[in-house]
Scaffold this active site. Sequence first.
Site, short mmCIF file in Angstrom:
data_model
loop_
_atom_site.label_atom_id
_atom_site.label_comp_id
_atom_site.label_asym_id
_atom_site.label_seq_id
_atom_site.Cartn_x
_atom_site.Cartn_y
_atom_site.Cartn_z
N PRO A 353 0.83 -1.33 0.01
CG PRO A 353 0.15 -0.87 2.38
CD PRO A 353 1.03 -1.86 1.32
CG LEU A 354 4.44 0.99 1.84
CD1 LEU A 354 5.94 1.06 2.51
CD2 LEU A 354 3.41 1.88 2.93
CB CYS A 355 2.54 6.79 -2.01
SG CYS A 355 1.07 6.61 -1.56
CB THR A 356 7.63 4.08 -2.55
OG1 THR A 356 8.85 3.75 -3.17
CG2 THR A 356 7.30 3.14 -1.48
CG LEU A 394 4.02 5.93 3.08
CD1 LEU A 394 5.52 5.92 2.91
CD2 LEU A 394 2.92 5.68 2.15
#
Length: 405
Positions: A353-356, A394
Amino acid sequence: MILTAATTDLFAFGEERLEELASAHASPFFAYDLAAAGERYRRLRRALPARVRLAYAVKSNPGLPLLETFAAEGAWFDCASAGEVSAVLAAGGTGSGMVVAGPAKSERDLQAALFAGARVQVDGIEDVARLNALHTGDRPLPVSVRVNPASGVSEGATIIGGGGPSAFGVDEEDLEAFVAEAAHHERVRITGLQVFAASNELDAGRLLTNHRTSMVIARRLQELLGRELDLVDLGGGLGVRYAVSEPSLDVRALGAGLGRVLDENPWFTGELLLEPGRWLSAPTGVYCARVVRTKVSRGERFVMLEGGINHLLRPLMTGQSFPTLAVRPGVGVLGGGAFGDLTDLLPTTLAGPLCTSLDRVGTGDLPADLRPGDVVVFGQAGAYAYTQAMTHFLSHPAPDQVWVG
Ligand SMILES: Cc1ncc(COP(=O)(O)O)c(C=O)c1O
């Protein structure tokens, strides 16, 4: 992946229990089978000669119930920080069954080791000098020296530095000078050796080759010291398979080989020590995360999960995936049991789910009809998982840990 006899050693718990666990827990979680951990310890113990002690490498999984399980079995412990020393003592372990290692031990780490009465593995003359100043006992403090072998170590050693330049230990070629200098510190006495030269090794023969190299170093150290060594610590590195296509390490062959190593070295009257982490803890744990969404992007199938590298970092670090299977809560393992006809598996990239774009937790063949709410189960997740992850990145919640007795 369908759970069969060939795959059960990759996943803790059986098909039914995995479904129950997946149904019972809404958020990402790790689950560990403590009975399996005890059995694994006993299996390895039975395979080894009596003169080989077994120290569980706490770093692979420092969970208290697991430490308690191994302590109850009589295990020694390999600790790498003051925190690990405290955890082992809290779990019922003792300082006399503990080794403490680390390339940059803080004052706190050294004090904790001394207070517990553990065997410190010195990584250089600085450790010797600091222990010489800290030690207050009447008799010299016995310590082991970690040596970084010049050659003869397996390929996996590059992961931890053996054979090349390393932050760890004394380089083999500097051993003579080290021993001469250490002799000036009279409150410390070198009586043991530690060599760690492999990581996740699946071939007993290659581990034994490393161990023979260690015994050559041990003999030289004993000659340089002019006294008998009481402990030669051969490190960990006993591997587990992460895919059905990989072999399993033959621990009986390893044990028989260590018996031969002892026979070949009659000059050595002390004990050998193995420090396995992964082999003992990996197969006892699974990590489970729900599917949030699936997509196909430019021909590549993605499954996005509730947990990612904030819970499991190893695939990103090593490029190697954990084995995976999918469970539908209330139904069972997809592709197995009630879903016998659902054998349509697709190559899948698992994302968190991490924005990376770094947030990839591996690849695997997973059922084509995987949908939100299904749970992806990662096997061999009992080692180098929960505490090795980027938990706070995050600000998602930490996963639960479920200990099944
Ligand atoms: C000193 C030491 N001992 C033992 C281990 C455990 O290794 P493994 O989990 O591969 O058995 C490690 C791992 O890094 C280590 O550094």
